[in-house]
Design a protein around this motif. Structure first.
Motif, PDB file in Angstrom:
ATOM      1  N   ALA A 306      -9.007 -36.026 -20.299  1.00 38.65           N
ATOM      2  CA  ALA A 306      -8.279 -36.939 -21.191  1.00 38.65           C
ATOM      3  C   ALA A 306      -9.034 -38.261 -21.331  1.00 38.65           C
ATOM      4  O   ALA A 306      -9.456 -38.858 -20.326  1.00 38.65           O
ATOM      5  CB  ALA A 306      -6.871 -37.191 -20.657  1.00 38.65           C
ATOM      6  N   GLN A 307      -9.172 -38.744 -22.570  1.00 42.28           N
ATOM      7  CA  GLN A 307      -9.872 -39.988 -22.851  1.00 42.28           C
ATOM      8  C   GLN A 307      -8.951 -40.888 -23.695  1.00 42.28           C
ATOM      9  O   GLN A 307      -8.602 -40.554 -24.823  1.00 42.28           O
ATOM     10  CB  GLN A 307     -11.181 -39.717 -23.602  1.00 42.28           C
ATOM     11  N   ARG A 308      -8.561 -42.034 -23.114  1.00 39.78           N
ATOM     12  CA  ARG A 308      -7.594 -42.909 -23.769  1.00 39.78           C
ATOM     13  C   ARG A 308      -8.231 -43.672 -24.922  1.00 39.78           C
ATOM     14  O   ARG A 308      -9.324 -44.227 -24.802  1.00 39.78           O
ATOM     15  CB  ARG A 308      -7.003 -43.912 -22.769  1.00 39.78           C
ATOM     16  N   LEU A 309      -7.466 -43.784 -26.039  1.00 39.96           N
ATOM     17  CA  LEU A 309      -7.893 -44.553 -27.202  1.00 39.96           C
ATOM     18  C   LEU A 309      -6.977 -45.728 -27.509  1.00 39.96           C
ATOM     19  O   LEU A 309      -7.428 -46.702 -28.127  1.00 39.96           O
ATOM     20  CB  LEU A 309      -7.955 -43.651 -28.447  1.00 39.96           C
ATOM     21  N   THR A 310      -5.707 -45.662 -27.150  1.00 48.36           N
ATOM     22  CA  THR A 310      -4.756 -46.738 -27.457  1.00 48.36           C
ATOM     23  C   THR A 310      -3.851 -46.999 -26.263  1.00 48.36           C
ATOM     24  O   THR A 310      -3.678 -46.149 -25.385  1.00 48.36           O
ATOM     25  CB  THR A 310      -3.863 -46.399 -28.670  1.00 48.36           C
ATOM     26  N   TRP A 311      -3.236 -48.202 -26.264  1.00 48.89           N
ATOM     27  CA  TRP A 311      -2.254 -48.527 -25.231  1.00 48.89           C
ATOM     28  C   TRP A 311      -1.008 -47.667 -25.374  1.00 48.89           C
ATOM     29  O   TRP A 311      -0.321 -47.406 -24.389  1.00 48.89           O
ATOM     30  CB  TRP A 311      -1.854 -49.999 -25.327  1.00 48.89           C
ATOM     31  N   ARG A 312      -0.685 -47.249 -26.583  1.00 45.82           N
ATOM     32  CA  ARG A 312       0.562 -46.514 -26.813  1.00 45.82           C
ATOM     33  C   ARG A 312       0.431 -45.028 -26.553  1.00 45.82           C
ATOM     34  O   ARG A 312       1.352 -44.270 -26.839  1.00 45.82           O
ATOM     35  CB  ARG A 312       1.055 -46.770 -28.236  1.00 45.82           C
ATOM     36  N   GLY A 313      -0.702 -44.597 -26.030  1.00 47.21           N
ATOM     37  CA  GLY A 313      -0.775 -43.236 -25.525  1.00 47.21           C
ATOM     38  C   GLY A 313      -1.484 -42.229 -26.387  1.00 47.21           C
ATOM     39  O   GLY A 313      -1.241 -41.026 -26.249  1.00 47.21           O
ATOM     40  N   PHE A 315      -4.701 -40.112 -26.961  1.00 49.94           N
ATOM     41  CA  PHE A 315      -5.845 -39.658 -26.163  1.00 49.94           C
ATOM     42  C   PHE A 315      -6.591 -38.569 -26.926  1.00 49.94           C
ATOM     43  O   PHE A 315      -6.028 -37.912 -27.805  1.00 49.94           O
ATOM     44  CB  PHE A 315      -5.385 -39.038 -24.836  1.00 49.94           C
ATOM     45  N   ILE A 316      -7.823 -38.362 -26.564  1.00 47.75           N
ATOM     46  CA  ILE A 316      -8.530 -37.110 -26.832  1.00 47.75           C
ATOM     47  C   ILE A 316      -8.420 -36.291 -25.555  1.00 47.75           C
ATOM     48  O   ILE A 316      -8.712 -36.803 -24.469  1.00 47.75           O
ATOM     49  CB  ILE A 316     -10.014 -37.359 -27.158  1.00 47.75           C
ATOM     50  N   HIS A 317      -8.001 -35.024 -25.642  1.00 47.31           N
ATOM     51  CA  HIS A 317      -7.865 -34.240 -24.399  1.00 47.31           C
ATOM     52  C   HIS A 317      -7.883 -32.750 -24.673  1.00 47.31           C
ATOM     53  O   HIS A 317      -7.699 -32.289 -25.814  1.00 47.31           O
ATOM     54  CB  HIS A 317      -6.582 -34.626 -23.652  1.00 47.31           C
ATOM     55  N   THR A 336      -5.529 -36.337 -30.051  1.00 49.76           N
ATOM     56  CA  THR A 336      -6.527 -35.446 -30.646  1.00 49.76           C
ATOM     57  C   THR A 336      -6.733 -34.289 -29.686  1.00 49.76           C
ATOM     58  O   THR A 336      -7.286 -34.469 -28.594  1.00 49.76           O
ATOM     59  CB  THR A 336      -7.851 -36.193 -30.888  1.00 49.76           C
ATOM     60  N   ASN A 337      -6.253 -33.112 -30.070  1.00 48.85           N
ATOM     61  CA  ASN A 337      -6.342 -31.924 -29.230  1.00 48.85           C
ATOM     62  C   ASN A 337      -7.651 -31.195 -29.438  1.00 48.85           C
ATOM     63  O   ASN A 337      -8.088 -30.978 -30.575  1.00 48.85           O
ATOM     64  CB  ASN A 337      -5.205 -30.947 -29.557  1.00 48.85           C
ATOM     65  N   LEU A 338      -8.302 -30.813 -28.331  1.00 44.43           N
ATOM     66  CA  LEU A 338      -9.494 -29.984 -28.340  1.00 44.43           C
ATOM     67  C   LEU A 338      -9.260 -28.757 -27.478  1.00 44.43           C
ATOM     68  O   LEU A 338      -8.364 -28.740 -26.624  1.00 44.43           O
ATOM     69  CB  LEU A 338     -10.686 -30.766 -27.763  1.00 44.43           C
TER      70      LEU A 338
END
Length: 420
Positions: A306-313, A315-317, A336-338
């Motif tokens: 999981a890689q966080r992009l915003t404070w509100r949750g 992620f790329i994961h 963003t689902n992978l």
């Protein structure tokens, strides 16, 4: 703001004297040397002699005419040397660590004039007792001994936010030095909860960035003081950028301007859309848990890569449960689902500080929801500074850097536990 050199000092304030401009005689004989006189140095130093109740964030200010400061010596009341670092603009010296409360300091400043004359001034001042005012909590999101991506903004967050009238004083105590030099400026989020530092272009790979947030004891408005003095030095690594396009449901992964892979993704469903805008990877987790109990759509799920992009949750994961939808349909809660394999591969490519651009979704990225320093043009970013932007950095409207461009090229709050 950056420090270019370090001086060993003792508490200081200085004064000097003005210079007279040189004049030439109009009746000199042929071959007579040009006669010239030069003004003597003039300097004003702060704190003034005998000042009391100086904040422990105090520094030695100098206003010099017709010369330059050539020596500064600062000592405490026990005769110990106080190290200080000169401001880049030459207006003063900042002690390398906060002064002690209820102590007396002496500073001697020597100025050498254009005429070759020197003037030395001495000042003595006393710091105030330890402040009883509540401290504003600050968090420096730039750790030491790390390797960051080329879009990494130096970020300081505040709780409570800094009022507009106090931002210039706070900004003057935030210092960034880059090697090789790549100057930038600070810019405030409109509510005062965060301030970012970046340059007009992305950091060049290999750049060393040293940061000091020298806020301990700084008066902030009438009711608060700064909390702590923090330092960190880290490097910028390889250039990596991600571009996510809702129209194609694909993520393009670039390194050093070259496309590595295109990965199918599933973004936020219509009721929980993914934000469109320029974000920065803030955290990376091999394993974490998303817990949204208490929200309108509660769930608890364990995720990997999981890689966080915003404070509100957002992620790329990795999301093995949505692999059949990836590349075709948006089914997530905003993330963003992978596939598990693609998320694992991506973790080995990216760094905290890499730029992620999302386009074509239903909602724009909100200011301050993450490290949003790149979500505006340089022109707009520079307008957010509470201090004048140096002349060499005055913005001119330019096109935003291409996601595949090499960094530096031409042109080139408490986190939410949610995810999805």
């Amino acid at each position: 703001m950056r420090f270019r050199r370090r001086l060993t000092l003792f508490a200081v304030t200085v004064a000097a004297a003005p210079l007279a401009l040189g004049a030439c005689t109009s009746d000199r004989r042929p071959g007579q040397q040009h006669a010239e006189t030069r003004a003597k140095p003039e300097v004003t130093v702060t704190p003034a002699e005998g000042s009391r109740d100086v904040p422990i964030s105090g520094e030695i200010g100098t206003d010099v005419k017709h010369g330059r400061v050539t020596a500064v010596r600062i000592t405490d009341d026990k005769g110990a040397t106080v190290e200080a670092e000169p401001r880049e603009d030459g207006t003063g010296w900042v002690p390398s660590k906060p002064l002690a409360p209820k102590r007396t300091y002496t500073a001697e400043v020597t100025v050498t004039g254009d005429s070759g004359d020197t003037v030395t001034r001495k000042t003595t001042f006393t710091t105030q007792p330890k402040s009883s005012k509540p401290a504003i909590s600050s968090v420096l999101y730039f750790a030491g001994n790390r390797t960051y991506g080329t879009a990494m903004p130096v970020t300081v967050a505040f709780d409570p936010p800094i009022p507009k009238e106090a931002r210039a004083d706070v900004q003057r105590r935030l210092f960034v030095k880059t090697d090789p030099p790549q100057p930038g400026t600070w810019s405030w989020v409109s509510d005062g909860s965060q301030v970012y530092y970046r340059a007009p272009d992305f950091w060049r790979p290999g750049t060393t960035i040293s940061v000091r947030s020298a806020l301990e004891g700084l008066p902030i408005g009438k009711e608060h003081v700064g909390d702590t003095d923090k330092r960190a030095t880290s490097k910028i690594g390889r250039q990596v950028q991600l571009e996510i396009d809702n129209a194609t449901k694909r993520m393009s992964v670039f390194q050093d301007g070259k496309l590595l892979r295109k990965l199918p993704v599933s973004l936020g469903k219509p009721s929980t859309p993914t934000s469109s805008g320029k974000m920065v990877i803030m955290e990376k987790h091999d394993f974490t848990t998303f817990d949204t109990r208490g929200s309108a759509d509660p769930y608890v799920v364990d995720v990997e890569d999981a890689q966080r992009l915003t404070w509100r949750g957002e992620f790329i994961h990795g999301a093995p449960w949505s692999e059949g939808d990836q590349g075709y349909t948006n089914v997530s809660h905003g993330c963003t689902n992978l596939s598990a394999a693609n998320a694992d591969w991506l973790m080995g490519v990216t760094q905290v500080g890499d730029l992620v651009t999302v386009k074509g979704t239903e909602v724009p990225l909100d200011e301050g929801n993450g490290w949003t320093a790149w979500n505006v043009s340089w022109e707009q970013f520079a307008k957010g500074s509470a201090l004048p932007v140096p002349a060499g950095l005055q913005p001119t409207p330019t096109q935003a850097p291409d996601p595949g461009a090499v960094a530096g090229g031409s042109p080139e709050p408490a986190p939410s536990a949610s995810g999805g």
